[in-house]
Design a protein around this motif. Structure first.
Motif, PDB file in Angstrom:
ATOM      1  N   ILE A 131       0.867  -1.188   0.000  1.00 12.65           N
ATOM      2  CA  ILE A 131       0.000   0.000   0.000  1.00 12.65           C
ATOM      3  C   ILE A 131       0.902   1.237   0.000  1.00 12.65           C
ATOM      4  O   ILE A 131       2.108   1.103   0.152  1.00 12.65           O
ATOM      5  N   ILE A 132       0.300   2.385  -0.181  1.00  8.96           N
ATOM      6  CA  ILE A 132       1.078   3.616  -0.061  1.00  8.96           C
ATOM      7  C   ILE A 132       0.974   4.061   1.395  1.00  8.96           C
ATOM      8  O   ILE A 132      -0.134   4.243   1.921  1.00  8.96           O
ATOM      9  N   GLY A 133       2.112   4.196   2.053  1.00  6.87           N
ATOM     10  CA  GLY A 133       2.079   4.541   3.474  1.00  6.87           C
ATOM     11  C   GLY A 133       2.889   5.791   3.778  1.00  6.87           C
ATOM     12  O   GLY A 133       3.979   5.991   3.245  1.00  6.87           O
TER      13      GLY A 133
ATOM     14  N   VAL B  94       0.345  16.794  -6.295  1.00 12.23           N
ATOM     15  CA  VAL B  94       0.599  15.930  -7.459  1.00 12.23           C
ATOM     16  C   VAL B  94      -0.416  14.796  -7.557  1.00 12.23           C
ATOM     17  O   VAL B  94      -0.468  14.091  -8.574  1.00 12.23           O
ATOM     18  N   CYS B  95      -1.222  14.613  -6.512  1.00 13.92           N
ATOM     19  CA  CYS B  95      -2.105  13.440  -6.469  1.00 13.92           C
ATOM     20  C   CYS B  95      -3.239  13.554  -7.496  1.00 13.92           C
ATOM     21  O   CYS B  95      -4.038  14.485  -7.438  1.00 13.92           O
ATOM     22  N   PRO B  96      -3.339  12.617  -8.433  1.00 11.97           N
ATOM     23  CA  PRO B  96      -4.423  12.703  -9.429  1.00 11.97           C
ATOM     24  C   PRO B  96      -5.794  12.436  -8.819  1.00 11.97           C
ATOM     25  O   PRO B  96      -6.810  12.711  -9.458  1.00 11.97           O
ATOM     26  N   MET B  97      -5.813  11.900  -7.584  1.00  2.76           N
ATOM     27  CA  MET B  97      -7.092  11.626  -6.932  1.00  2.76           C
ATOM     28  C   MET B  97      -7.475  12.746  -5.960  1.00  2.76           C
ATOM     29  O   MET B  97      -8.542  12.700  -5.356  1.00  2.76           O
ATOM     30  N   GLY B  98      -6.576  13.702  -5.787  1.00  2.05           N
ATOM     31  CA  GLY B  98      -6.877  14.856  -4.936  1.00  2.05           C
ATOM     32  C   GLY B  98      -6.955  14.532  -3.460  1.00  2.05           C
ATOM     33  O   GLY B  98      -7.686  15.200  -2.717  1.00  2.05           O
ATOM     34  N   ILE B  99      -6.222  13.507  -3.011  1.00  5.10           N
ATOM     35  CA  ILE B  99      -6.295  13.157  -1.584  1.00  5.10           C
ATOM     36  C   ILE B  99      -4.968  13.458  -0.890  1.00  5.10           C
ATOM     37  O   ILE B  99      -3.946  13.661  -1.534  1.00  5.10           O
ATOM     38  N   ASP B 100      -5.033  13.480   0.439  1.00  2.00           N
ATOM     39  CA  ASP B 100      -3.845  13.712   1.262  1.00  2.00           C
ATOM     40  C   ASP B 100      -3.502  12.384   1.938  1.00  2.00           C
ATOM     41  O   ASP B 100      -4.191  11.954   2.849  1.00  2.00           O
ATOM     42  N   ILE B 101      -2.431  11.757   1.466  1.00  2.00           N
ATOM     43  CA  ILE B 101      -2.084  10.420   1.954  1.00  2.00           C
ATOM     44  C   ILE B 101      -1.667  10.461   3.427  1.00  2.00           C
ATOM     45  O   ILE B 101      -1.646   9.442   4.116  1.00  2.00           O
ATOM     46  N   ARG B 102      -1.370  11.653   3.934  1.00  2.00           N
ATOM     47  CA  ARG B 102      -0.984  11.761   5.349  1.00  2.00           C
ATOM     48  C   ARG B 102      -2.165  11.496   6.273  1.00  2.00           C
ATOM     49  O   ARG B 102      -1.996  11.270   7.464  1.00  2.00           O
TER      50      ARG B 102
ATOM     51  N   GLU C 158      -9.746   5.997  -2.232  1.00  2.00           N
ATOM     52  CA  GLU C 158      -9.482   6.679  -3.511  1.00  2.00           C
ATOM     53  C   GLU C 158      -8.066   6.448  -4.029  1.00  2.00           C
ATOM     54  O   GLU C 158      -7.811   6.585  -5.220  1.00  2.00           O
ATOM     55  N   CYS C 159      -7.130   6.113  -3.144  1.00  2.00           N
ATOM     56  CA  CYS C 159      -5.723   6.010  -3.557  1.00  2.00           C
ATOM     57  C   CYS C 159      -5.532   4.887  -4.574  1.00  2.00           C
ATOM     58  O   CYS C 159      -5.868   3.738  -4.309  1.00  2.00           O
ATOM     59  N   ILE C 160      -4.984   5.225  -5.738  1.00  2.00           N
ATOM     60  CA  ILE C 160      -4.784   4.221  -6.787  1.00  2.00           C
ATOM     61  C   ILE C 160      -3.334   3.713  -6.797  1.00  2.00           C
ATOM     62  O   ILE C 160      -2.906   3.064  -7.750  1.00  2.00           O
ATOM     63  N   ALA C 161      -2.584   4.042  -5.763  1.00  4.81           N
ATOM     64  CA  ALA C 161      -1.213   3.531  -5.593  1.00  4.81           C
ATOM     65  C   ALA C 161      -0.307   3.862  -6.779  1.00  4.81           C
ATOM     66  O   ALA C 161       0.509   3.033  -7.187  1.00  4.81           O
ATOM     67  N   CYS C 162      -0.447   5.083  -7.315  1.00  6.17           N
ATOM     68  CA  CYS C 162       0.368   5.454  -8.477  1.00  6.17           C
ATOM     69  C   CYS C 162       1.789   5.841  -8.085  1.00  6.17           C
ATOM     70  O   CYS C 162       2.670   5.909  -8.945  1.00  6.17           O
ATOM     71  N   GLY C 163       2.004   6.152  -6.806  1.00  5.86           N
ATOM     72  CA  GLY C 163       3.362   6.443  -6.332  1.00  5.86           C
ATOM     73  C   GLY C 163       3.840   7.857  -6.607  1.00  5.86           C
ATOM     74  O   GLY C 163       4.984   8.198  -6.284  1.00  5.86           O
ATOM     75  N   LEU C 164       2.975   8.714  -7.177  1.00  6.78           N
ATOM     76  CA  LEU C 164       3.436  10.071  -7.518  1.00  6.78           C
ATOM     77  C   LEU C 164       3.718  10.899  -6.265  1.00  6.78           C
ATOM     78  O   LEU C 164       4.622  11.752  -6.266  1.00  6.78           O
ATOM     79  N   CYS C 165       2.958  10.642  -5.194  1.00  2.00           N
ATOM     80  CA  CYS C 165       3.210  11.380  -3.948  1.00  2.00           C
ATOM     81  C   CYS C 165       4.575  10.979  -3.379  1.00  2.00           C
ATOM     82  O   CYS C 165       5.239  11.788  -2.718  1.00  2.00           O
ATOM     83  N   ILE C 166       5.013   9.740  -3.647  1.00  2.35           N
ATOM     84  CA  ILE C 166       6.339   9.293  -3.177  1.00  2.35           C
ATOM     85  C   ILE C 166       7.413  10.115  -3.890  1.00  2.35           C
ATOM     86  O   ILE C 166       8.342  10.640  -3.272  1.00  2.35           O
TER      87      ILE C 166
HETATM   88  S1  SF4 Z   1      -0.321   6.967  -4.553  1.00  2.00           S
HETATM   89 FE1  SF4 Z   1      -1.190   8.289  -6.107  1.00  2.00          FE
HETATM   90  S2  SF4 Z   1      -3.385   8.259  -5.673  1.00  2.00           S
HETATM   91 FE2  SF4 Z   1      -2.383   7.480  -3.844  1.00  2.00          FE
HETATM   92  S3  SF4 Z   1      -2.129   9.266  -2.565  1.00  2.00           S
HETATM   93 FE3  SF4 Z   1      -0.236   9.012  -3.736  1.00  2.00          FE
HETATM   94  S4  SF4 Z   1      -0.511  10.315  -5.512  1.00  2.00           S
HETATM   95 FE4  SF4 Z   1      -2.527  10.020  -4.594  1.00  2.00          FE
END
Ligand code: SF4
Ligand code: SF4
Length: 471
Positions: A234-236, A269-277, A283-291
């Motif tokens: 998952i994205i953590g 940068v999140c294409p889903m507009g969420i705050d992973i914090r 909604e998170c599609i695990a695209c890794g862009l926030c990483i």
């Molecule tokens: S992995 Fe992608 S969708 Fe999930 S929080 Fe990060 S940028 Fe947004």
């Protein structure tokens, strides 16, 4: 009733998302995946595969007019729809396995909705600029600049939509011929209808609906949590390390505070507009862009990377105890999925390798069940279907076994001889057969139709019945 409370809102307008440009490892993987997948999608219908004179030479083709599906050396007849079922099972279980191992990797990198949305956002960014400029343009009043930028963006979106719809119909028609027809504006109406529908759906889904498709429309997003366990990626966000968050000035100590500087780069940068914090969200599609975004910030601050990372709940839990664990791939769940894939895949392979070059189908007449001839013998009628799956014309021979002295004759001019039944290449031969025999003691008796071909490659048996009196 006015109770002083604000009115309850049952609908909240969705804020439009303008993802910021980002560089990094996961963004690069997404570019490579996008180019590879779009390349395959657009070019695959133009691959040729020589099948001889009687079959199309398109490597991948679903030919509705002749009810065949072609995939390189494989040709699927309508009677063999079980192969398609097997392939769908393989695709579904393969997706379950990938989800169980790597979380929403399909959603983040390979789903058509993600790939086309990414492409549309890229076009939008090229014409209108990065996030801040797009936001400004969006909120600004109508001007010449806004008009031409939006017009050009939508025009290019429609062109991509047309290419998408156009490429899809190539899979159902001879691609070079259809391309020529498209160039000369001579496309059949049925094909044009599909092209228009697919152009429209691509334009709407990737241009407007975007992340809302993943959040509200996609059923897979809803039930894939059933495939998650403590070892699924998952994205953590590392709360222990990141909190307490706050602004940070250069040269200030990091003592007594977290590494998150609350820059919101990961949100922008999140294409889903969420705050992973806020924790893992549906909604998170695990695209890794926030990483990528956060690692860039960490690099500038000269801090270790991976404040946000691909993680598992198990690794997160052990890390809190000071133990670093590795990703566990071999788990009961992944073993079961892999076993199902192996069994179904082996079944399909076995079926293809042992596939007969012909099929025989026999249907006994229901009315009348039998006819008694003037000499006292009994005659039964049958509809015979011979499927010639080879790419050459063949002559087949049909014989009958199971009843002493039974004779088989074919109905129709020139078809009296059951040992010379012609069937064209890659087609079905329909015949009428009459079996005549002396009256049996049994009312119903099993009979066996045997089909052979001139080359001696085919030897098929079909069990039917011979009825000699009323039940
Ligand atoms: S992995 Fe992608 S969708 Fe999930 S929080 Fe990060 S940028 Fe947004
Ligand atoms: S990008 Fe990193 S530092 Fe910036 S807000 Fe997100 S988690 Fe915090």
């Amino acid at each position: 009733m006015d109770d002083g409370q604000p009115p309850l809102k049952l609908f909240e307008k969705k804020e439009r998302i303008f993802p910021k440009r980002v560089w990094g490892k996961y963004r690069q993987i997404k570019w490579v995946a996008m180019v590879a997948l779009l390349g395959i999608y657009y070019l695959a219908p133009f691959l040729r595969w020589d099948r001889g004179l009687h079959a199309p030479d398109q490597a991948i083709l679903i030919d509705m007019s002749s009810s065949r599906a072609y995939f390189f050396f494989i040709e699927i007849w309508p009677q063999e729809v079980y192969y398609l079922t097997g392939i769908l099972i393989l695709a579904a279980i393969g997706l379950f396995l990938a989800t169980s191992l790597f979380g929403r990797v399909w959603c983040g990198y390979a789903c058509p909705q993600t790939v086309w949305t990414d492409l549309f956002v890229w076009v939008e960014r090229i014409i209108q600029g990065d996030r801040a400029k797009r936001l400004k343009l969006y909120k600004s009043k109508w001007s010449f600049e806004k008009l031409w930028k939006l017009t050009l963006t939508h025009f290019l979106w429609i062109v991509i939509g047309m290419m998408t719809g156009g490429a899809w119909v190539f899979y159902f028609n001879d691609a070079p011929t259809l391309l020529e027809q498209i160039i000369h504006f001579d496309v059949p109406w049925s094909v044009l209808g599909w092209m228009v529908a697919l152009t429209g759906s691509t334009y709407v889904m990737a241009g407007f609906a975007r992340e809302q498709v993943c959040t509200y429309m996609c059923p897979y997003a809803r039930f894939q949590s059933a495939m998650f366990d403590k070892d699924t990626l998952i994205i953590g966000y590392d709360t222990e390390r990141g909190e307490a968050r706050g602004k940070h000035k250069k040269g200030e100590s990091w003592e007594g505070r977290g590494h998150c500087v609350d820059c919101t780069a990961c949100v922008q940068v999140c294409p889903m507009g969420i705050d992973i914090r806020d924790g893992l969200q549906m909604e998170c599609i695990a695209c890794g862009l926030c990483i990528d975004a956060c690692n860039d910030v960490m690099h500038k601050l000269e801090l270790p990377p991976d404040l946000i990372r691909y993680d598992t709940t198990h690794m997160q839990a052990t890390r809190k105890q000071g133990i670093e664990t590795k990703l566990s791939i071999f788990r009961p769940r992944t073993f079961y999925y892999a076993a199902i894939i192996a069994i179904v895949g082996a079944g399909i392979l076995y079926g293809l390798l042992t596939r007969s070059a012909a099929e025989l189908h026999v249907l006994h007449d229901r009315n009348p069940l039998f006819v008694q001839l003037s000499d006292g013998r009994i005659r039964n009628g049958y509809d015979i279907k011979i499927l010639n799956k080879t790419l050459e014309d063949r002559i087949y021979s049909l014989t009958i076994e199971g009843i002493e002295g039974a004779e088989i004759r074919m109905q129709g001019a020139g078809q009296q001889d059951a040992t010379a039944l012609p069937v064209f290449a890659d087609s079905i031969g329909h015949f009428r057969a009459f079996v005549t025999a002396s009256k049996e003691q049994q009312k119903r008796k099993e009979v066996y139709f045997k089909l052979t071909d001139e080359q001696g490659e085919i030897a098929l048996t079909y069990e039917s019945v011979f009825v000699s009196s009323k039940p």
